[in-house]
Design a protein around this motif. Structure first.
Motif, PDB file in Angstrom:
ATOM      1  N   GLY A   1       0.789  -1.220   0.000  1.00  0.00           N
ATOM      2  CA  GLY A   1       0.000   0.000   0.000  1.00  0.00           C
ATOM      3  C   GLY A   1       0.819   1.266   0.000  1.00  0.00           C
ATOM      4  O   GLY A   1       0.270   2.377  -0.077  1.00  0.00           O
TER       5      GLY A   1
ATOM      6  N   GLY B   1       2.679   2.293   2.515  1.00  0.00           N
ATOM      7  CA  GLY B   1       2.795   2.913   3.821  1.00  0.00           C
ATOM      8  C   GLY B   1       4.098   2.643   4.550  1.00  0.00           C
ATOM      9  O   GLY B   1       4.440   3.341   5.510  1.00  0.00           O
ATOM     10  N   THR B   2       4.839   1.642   4.074  1.00  0.00           N
ATOM     11  CA  THR B   2       6.101   1.290   4.724  1.00  0.00           C
ATOM     12  C   THR B   2       7.206   1.268   3.685  1.00  0.00           C
ATOM     13  O   THR B   2       7.041   0.698   2.611  1.00  0.00           O
ATOM     14  CB  THR B   2       6.009  -0.087   5.387  1.00  0.00           C
ATOM     15  OG1 THR B   2       4.952  -0.087   6.337  1.00  0.00           O
ATOM     16  CG2 THR B   2       7.321  -0.437   6.082  1.00  0.00           C
TER      17      THR B   2
ATOM     18  N   SER C   1       8.525   5.416  -4.100  1.00  0.00           N
ATOM     19  CA  SER C   1       7.082   5.626  -4.009  1.00  0.00           C
ATOM     20  C   SER C   1       6.400   4.734  -5.040  1.00  0.00           C
ATOM     21  O   SER C   1       7.067   4.157  -5.904  1.00  0.00           O
ATOM     22  CB  SER C   1       6.726   7.099  -4.249  1.00  0.00           C
ATOM     23  OG  SER C   1       7.112   7.511  -5.547  1.00  0.00           O
TER      24      SER C   1
END
Length: 121
Positions: free
Chosen positions: A54, A56-57, A73
């Motif tokens: 996702g 997020g990490t 990204s």
């Protein structure tokens, strides 16, 4: 079977920037952690950065983590992962590879063909 195609490499002067892209096809992109690796002439391939499904990490190589020069990204709507590289140094010269893995810490299952980044001093 996932196909990965990198782009965005090239020749840049030290201090410059490049953004690498890796377009994925043939699989469910959002199910894979994505990573960037690089291989300099005469050296082994080394880990650069990875990003979770996702986004997020993220994890970065120890040598890069404190510098903040590279940013990974992803855009799952575009099936693309990016590597923004700023303040480039001659020692960043390498072939950069995109990879897809089932998890952040698992060995990648799929690799791209690589894109050359050359940083001149």
């Amino acid at each position: 079977q996932v196909q990965l195609v990198e782009s965005g490499g090239g020749l840049v002067q030290a201090g410059g920037s490049l953004r690498l892209s890796c377009a994925a096809s043939g699989g469910t992109f959002s199910r894979y952690a994505m990573g960037w690796f690089r291989q300099a002439p005469g050296k082994d391939r080394e880990f650069v950065a990875t990003i979770s499904w996702g986004g997020g990490t993220t994890y970065y190589a120890g040598s890069l983590k404190g510098e903040g020069r590279f940013t990974i990204s992803r855009d799952n709507a575009k099936n693309t992962v990016y590597l923004q590289m700023d303040s480039l140094k001659p020692e960043d010269t390498a072939v950069y590879y995109c990879a897809a893995a089932r998890g952040l810490t698992t060995t990648p299952s799929y690799w791209g063909q690589g894109t050359q980044v050359t940083v001149s001093s």
